[in-house]
Design an enzyme around this catalytic site. Structure first.
Site, short mmCIF file in Angstrom:
data_model
loop_
_atom_site.label_atom_id
_atom_site.label_comp_id
_atom_site.label_asym_id
_atom_site.label_seq_id
_atom_site.Cartn_x
_atom_site.Cartn_y
_atom_site.Cartn_z
N TYR A 107 0.85 -1.12 -0.05
CA TYR A 107 0.23 0.01 -0.06
C TYR A 107 0.75 1.22 -0.01
O TYR A 107 0.41 2.48 0.27
CB TYR A 107 -1.21 -0.16 1.04
CG TYR A 107 -1.88 -1.21 1.20
CD1 TYR A 107 -2.53 -1.45 0.56
CD2 TYR A 107 -1.79 -1.97 2.50
CE1 TYR A 107 -3.36 -2.94 0.46
CE2 TYR A 107 -2.42 -3.24 2.66
CZ TYR A 107 -3.43 -3.39 1.77
OH TYR A 107 -4.10 -4.46 1.67
N ASP A 117 19.84 8.82 19.15
CA ASP A 117 19.27 9.36 18.04
C ASP A 117 19.36 11.00 17.97
O ASP A 117 19.79 11.49 17.14
CB ASP A 117 17.85 8.90 17.71
CG ASP A 117 16.84 9.03 18.84
OD1 ASP A 117 17.12 9.16 19.91
OD2 ASP A 117 15.67 8.56 18.23
N THR A 136 17.68 18.85 27.07
CA THR A 136 17.35 17.34 27.16
C THR A 136 16.80 16.97 25.71
O THR A 136 16.04 17.71 25.06
CB THR A 136 16.76 17.00 28.27
OG1 THR A 136 16.71 15.71 28.55
CG2 THR A 136 15.25 17.16 28.23
N HIS A 196 -33.34 -3.57 14.26
CA HIS A 196 -33.07 -5.02 14.69
C HIS A 196 -33.12 -5.74 13.46
O HIS A 196 -33.44 -7.13 13.45
CB HIS A 196 -34.29 -5.64 15.67
CG HIS A 196 -34.29 -4.55 16.82
ND1 HIS A 196 -33.61 -4.42 18.05
CD2 HIS A 196 -35.09 -3.35 17.02
CE1 HIS A 196 -33.91 -3.79 18.82
NE2 HIS A 196 -34.71 -2.98 18.07
N SER A 235 -14.77 -12.40 -8.57
CA SER A 235 -14.43 -13.57 -7.85
C SER A 235 -13.58 -14.42 -8.93
O SER A 235 -13.96 -14.32 -10.03
CB SER A 235 -15.74 -14.43 -7.58
OG SER A 235 -15.55 -15.58 -7.57
N ARG A 242 10.71 10.33 33.90
CA ARG A 242 10.74 9.67 32.97
C ARG A 242 10.86 8.41 32.71
O ARG A 242 11.71 7.81 33.50
CB ARG A 242 11.33 10.64 31.63
CG ARG A 242 12.86 9.74 31.18
CD ARG A 242 13.08 10.23 29.91
NE ARG A 242 12.00 9.79 28.66
CZ ARG A 242 11.99 10.21 27.40
NH1 ARG A 242 12.64 11.20 27.21
NH2 ARG A 242 11.14 9.70 26.84
N ARG A 264 6.99 6.06 17.83
CA ARG A 264 7.34 5.82 16.42
C ARG A 264 6.23 5.11 15.67
O ARG A 264 6.35 5.10 14.40
CB ARG A 264 8.73 4.90 16.38
CG ARG A 264 9.66 5.62 17.08
CD ARG A 264 11.15 4.78 16.67
NE ARG A 264 12.05 5.04 17.82
CZ ARG A 264 13.14 6.10 17.46
NH1 ARG A 264 12.94 6.68 16.40
NH2 ARG A 264 13.80 6.50 18.57
O1 LIG Z 1 18.66 13.97 27.02
C1 LIG Z 1 18.75 12.84 27.38
O2 LIG Z 1 19.14 11.95 26.63
C2 LIG Z 1 18.37 12.48 28.71
C3 LIG Z 1 18.04 11.15 28.96
N1 LIG Z 1 16.65 10.56 28.53
C4 LIG Z 1 16.55 10.42 27.17
N2 LIG Z 1 15.62 11.10 26.48
C5 LIG Z 1 15.43 11.11 25.29
N3 LIG Z 1 15.96 10.08 24.50
C6 LIG Z 1 16.74 9.10 25.03
C7 LIG Z 1 17.24 9.23 26.53
N4 LIG Z 1 17.77 8.35 27.04
C8 LIG Z 1 18.25 7.80 25.63
N5 LIG Z 1 17.58 7.95 24.75
C9 LIG Z 1 17.48 7.39 23.38
O3 LIG Z 1 16.30 7.48 22.97
C10 LIG Z 1 16.39 6.37 21.81
C11 LIG Z 1 15.50 5.22 22.22
O4 LIG Z 1 15.15 4.61 20.92
P1 LIG Z 1 13.98 3.61 20.62
O5 LIG Z 1 13.72 2.82 21.98
O6 LIG Z 1 14.31 2.75 19.54
O7 LIG Z 1 12.95 4.64 20.49
C12 LIG Z 1 17.79 5.91 21.52
O8 LIG Z 1 18.26 6.50 20.77
C13 LIG Z 1 18.54 6.33 23.25
O9 LIG Z 1 19.71 6.54 23.07
C14 LIG Z 1 18.05 10.63 30.64
O10 LIG Z 1 18.95 10.23 31.15
O11 LIG Z 1 17.11 11.25 31.27
#
Ligand SMILES: O=C(O)C[C@H](Nc1ncnc2c1ncn2[C@@H]1O[C@H](COP(=O)(O)O)[C@@H](O)[C@H]1O)C(=O)O
Length: 480
Positions: free
Chosen positions: A19, A102, A139, A188, A313, A353, A362
């Site tokens: 698709y 990432d 962050t 119904h 068909s 978090r 995703r």
């Molecule tokens: O700013 C930060 O990074 C702070 C950090 N928290 C994070 N916040 C956002 N991303 C993070 C965090 N930690 C990891 N990663 C990266 O997220 C990616 C997760 O990959 P996936 O599970 O495939 O979605 C994958 O690329 C991870 O490396 C903390 O320690 O609180």
């Protein structure tokens, strides 16, 4: 041969395989490269705000030690996401292979672009020394939440909503075209008070429009406030800055989102749950439409226009199958399953978090992708049907017993007015009609057997299953 040896590897999921052409419009907003490009847009806009300030601070640099960026330098930064292509995707992937992070890989990608700035611009530039401004005090979630909000907002505004509007416009046309076309109702699954085909479409238009109003008023929230939402790093570096004002300026005016001032590390995703709930609700209304139309086709109310050269068909050559409605039904269900899961899980995160939301988010593209696929099939299906008026009339003609309702109601009105012989109207009509096949003659004889005045008897006798549709057509005025 192993299929994984084929290059490029065949798609695992139908959304990107069979698709692909139908879901392609969402790739621009909800694919992984789209997310990374948006992350770059957020990062460079943050740099520009930090360097050049905003109206609220008299357009002064927000951080010390940085000169305002020239127009040329700003254009250079803004070109980074816009030139993110297949080579760029590989470049980012190479960084991610090392960082396993990432967003960090996005930061390094921008760093590399800053390294080339002087060479590309052909003169010295402050940009070469500004790596330290990339991702300043951020962050990753500061970047991610804004990127997702913008990606999803664009996908909704540029793709999903216009597609639903096209379907609604088509349903409006059908409602208007068949406003007075009588249709036997089934409650119904049994013959009931007739309606018109147009009014039944209008009910769907009304329902969809209500959901669209919710969705179009949806807030897309964003935050930029640091590792646990306290602006701790920002204040540690530059204590004299009004970081709340900077954050608000960025989210509202630079990102075009609703500012969320109070969060943990993550934007709480409540807006996503609200949006996905409303999209799933709309999916379900349209799923109901698919099933209704499918059954109308099966009943002969709608005929389908055979597609030239197509096969219904593989073994029964006469058939034209309602496959587009069936495809739509299934894909609305898949979309709802994903949307329900996203809504339920995204609103929870441990303490300040956990990372479960990362991989879940995703799938926003898949959730909307299944919906888009269903919408395309529903739209195609609707364009290929037209009412079979002769079959609809025949169906009405076979069900004169549906006039039991108006006759007993008029009898009640007469009884209220003191007319003799009108007692137990419901029971009298029931004795005549319940479970029986009734003809026009039977109805007329019954009317004649009662003590109606001439005018009332005539009014009842002109009623047929096809004319007993109340003000169905008039109700279309409320559908928009
Ligand atoms: O700013 C930060 O990074 C702070 C950090 N928290 C994070 N916040 C956002 N991303 C993070 C965090 N930690 C990891 N990663 C990266 O997220 C990616 C997760 O990959 P996936 O599970 O495939 O979605 C994958 O690329 C991870 O490396 C903390 O320690 O609180």
């Amino acid at each position: 041969m192993r299929l994984t040896d084929i290059s490029p590897i065949p798609a695992l999921t139908p959304l990107d395989g069979r698709y692909k052409s139908q879901t392609a419009p969402l790739v621009e907003y909800l694919s992984e490269p789209a997310l990374n490009r948006e992350r770059m847009r957020v990062e460079v806009e943050w740099m520009i705000l930090l360097a050049n300030g905003f109206e609220g601070n008299g357009f002064q640099p927000i951080v010390d030690g940085v000169e305002p960026l020239t127009e040329e330098e700003q254009a250079y930064l803004r070109a980074i996401p816009e030139t993110f292509d297949d080579e760029g995707i590989k470049h980012h992937a190479a960084h991610e292979a090392i960082t396993h992070h990432d967003v960090k890989a996005v930061e390094y990608y921008i760093d590399d672009e800053l390294d080339c700035a002087a060479e590309v611009l052909g003169h010295e530039t402050q940009l070469s020394k500004l790596k330290t401004l990339v991702h300043f005090a951020c962050t990753s979630e500061d970047i991610n939440n804004l990127s997702y909000a913008r990606c999803i907002k664009n996908a909704m505004e540029q793709v999903w909503l216009p597609t639903v509007h096209e379907i609604t416009d088509h349903l409006v046309q059908k409602a208007e075209a068949y406003a007075t076309l009588p249709l036997l109702s089934l409650t119904h699954g049994q013959p009931a008070t007739p309606t018109t085909l147009g009014k039944e479409f209008a009910v769907y238009v009304y329902r969809i429009n209500r959901q669209l109003r919710h969705i179009e008023a949806q807030e897309y929230l964003g935050k930029i406030n640091g590792a646990t939402g306290t602006f701790g790093a920002h204040l540690a570096a530059f204590p004299h800055i009004d970081w709340l004002a900077v954050s608000r300026e960025f989210v509202e005016n630079r990102m075009g989102l609703t500012w969320n001032p109070l969060t943990t590390q993550i934007e709480s995703h409540d807006w996503q749950a609200e949006l996905y709930g409303a999209v799933a609700h709309t999916n379900r209304i349209l799923h109901n439409l698919c099933v209704d139309v499918w059954m109308y086709i099966s009943r002969g109310v709608f005929a389908q226009v055979p597609v030239k050269g197509a096969t219904g068909s593989s073994t029964m050559p006469h058939k034209v199958n309602p496959i587009r409605f069936e495809n739509a039904e299934a894909n609305f269900e898949l979309s709802c399953a994903l949307l329900d899961s996203l809504s339920a899980t995204l609103v929870e995160s441990r303490w300040q978090r956990d990372l479960t939301d990362s991989t879940t988010q995703r799938n926003a593209g898949s959730a909307l992708g299944y919906s888009l696929l269903a919408l395309n099939n529903l739209h195609g299906g609707l364009q290929s049907i037209h009412p079979n008026e002769a079959a609809m009339r025949a169906e009405l003609d076979e069900n004169w017993e549906v006039l039991g309702e108006p006759i007993q109601t008029v009898m009640r009105a007469c009884e209220l007015a003191g007319v003799e012989g009108m007692e137990h109207p419901y029971e009298k009509v029931k004795d005549l009609m319940r479970g029986h096949r009734i003809s026009q003659d039977d109805v007329e004889r019954f009317i004649d057997s009662l003590n109606f005045d001439e005018q009332t008897a005539t009014r009842l006798k002109v009623l047929t299953p096809a004319t007993y549709v109340g003000i169905a057509a008039q109700l279309l005025q409320y559908m928009r």
